[in-house]
Structure formats: structure tokens, C-alpha cells
Scaffold this active site. Sequence first.
Site, PDB file in Angstrom:
ATOM      1  N   CYS A  40      36.971  43.623  48.761  1.00  0.00           N
ATOM      2  CA  CYS A  40      37.111  43.514  47.321  1.00  0.00           C
ATOM      3  C   CYS A  40      36.353  44.650  46.639  1.00  0.00           C
ATOM      4  O   CYS A  40      35.325  45.123  47.126  1.00  0.00           O
ATOM      5  CB  CYS A  40      36.567  42.168  46.848  1.00  0.00           C
ATOM      6  N   ASP A  42      34.637  44.392  44.072  1.00  0.00           N
ATOM      7  CA  ASP A  42      33.463  43.832  43.406  1.00  0.00           C
ATOM      8  C   ASP A  42      32.209  44.653  43.734  1.00  0.00           C
ATOM      9  O   ASP A  42      31.921  44.912  44.911  1.00  0.00           O
ATOM     10  CB  ASP A  42      33.280  42.379  43.860  1.00  0.00           C
ATOM     11  N   ARG A  44      29.248  43.907  43.814  1.00  0.00           N
ATOM     12  CA  ARG A  44      28.200  43.169  44.532  1.00  0.00           C
ATOM     13  C   ARG A  44      28.459  43.098  46.032  1.00  0.00           C
ATOM     14  O   ARG A  44      27.693  42.475  46.773  1.00  0.00           O
ATOM     15  CB  ARG A  44      28.085  41.752  43.970  1.00  0.00           C
ATOM     16  N   HIS A  96      35.161  37.451  49.523  1.00  0.00           N
ATOM     17  CA  HIS A  96      33.822  36.943  49.202  1.00  0.00           C
ATOM     18  C   HIS A  96      33.930  35.731  48.293  1.00  0.00           C
ATOM     19  O   HIS A  96      34.820  35.632  47.453  1.00  0.00           O
ATOM     20  CB  HIS A  96      32.945  38.024  48.574  1.00  0.00           C
ATOM     21  N   CYS A  99      34.778  35.200  44.085  1.00  0.00           N
ATOM     22  CA  CYS A  99      35.612  36.361  43.749  1.00  0.00           C
ATOM     23  C   CYS A  99      36.287  36.163  42.396  1.00  0.00           C
ATOM     24  O   CYS A  99      37.055  35.222  42.195  1.00  0.00           O
ATOM     25  CB  CYS A  99      36.663  36.585  44.828  1.00  0.00           C
TER      26      CYS A  99
END
Length: 198
Positions: A40, A42, A44, A96, A99
Amino acid sequence: MLDHLKASNRAWAERMVAADGEFFKRLELQQVPEYLWIGCADSRVPANEIVGLAPGELFVHRNVANLAPPQDANYLSVLQFAVDVLKVKHIIVVGHYGCGGVSAAVDGKRRGLVDHWLHPIRELFHQHRDELDAIPDGRARLDRLCELNVIRQVSNVASDVLVQEAWARRQDLCVHGWVYSLANGLVTDLEVSIDRPK
């Protein structure tokens, strides 16, 4: 502009050279990762850091909700380069928990172009509606949808002609599905690895 990022870059490069004076010389000469990470976008979920690999050890493709759609030329280009040129041995699809893309796919709000991108997750949600509706906690329900999404993407990767052709020529290649937890930094292997045509 962005002077703090440039300063951080210089400090990072200095630390790398201090630890290993030949690091950048080796890195410049070749790229031979054994792993392709499909994850992803993302912020993080930093692929290399999560698994403790240095630059050059992990080939990475990231997008919203870690999709591996068979019609996406960007993903397919990365897959082909990783399999045919780099000869990676492992393709790891990593979702994750928490998400935002998975959540956005099913929350009923419209966001524009990303809604089209997330359509496969909405389809997955409807296909597994009974299982998901049986989970009373909303967060746990979304976490399960994250897992189901990873499992579907593993299937997409394994069924792609590029991977099938690699197996046909007996290339050593395995596709894995993991989920990363933002809460504790650990990955969970969903145990859906595929290493040959099925």
C-alpha cells in the site's frame, strides 16, 4: 524549499558511508533484489524498514490498497521487470490493518477517480458479505476485508501470464500474502503462498 528533507538526506547518506564506506559504490553497480514487495502507498508502511532490508535488496511497487489488477500497466510493468529481468525469487503482497483504501472502498462515500481504482475491493466485500456481516466489530470487519484483499491479490499475481510463464520455464518463484499491523509493527503471514501453477 524542503530544506529539512535535503538536510535529512545528507545526514542519512553520511550515516550510510560511515557504517560502510563502499555502500553507494556497490549500490550504483547493480540491483539484485530477491524480493518484489507489492504494498500500500500508505506513508506508515515503509517497505524496506518493516523487513529490515537495505536499499537494493527489495524491489517495491506501491499503490492505494496494495492492488495487483490485471489491467494496470504500471503494476504489470513492475511485475515483468521483477520476474523477467531481476529474477526475484519471492513476490510478497502486503496489506495492512487500518487501510484507508479498503475502508474507503466500502464506506459509501464518493471520492472521484479513486472509487474506480477501489472497485475490486467493493466486489470482494459483496462476495464475502455473509462472512463479513457475521463480524460484529466494525474495525475487525475491515481488518478481515484487508486480509481477503491480500488473498485476492496473491491470486491475481499467481494467475498472471508473466508468473505462469516463469513457472513454465522452471524459474524459482513464490508468491506470498502478508498483513502488516500498524499497532505493533509486525507482519502476519496469511499462509497463502503459491510456488507453482495450480
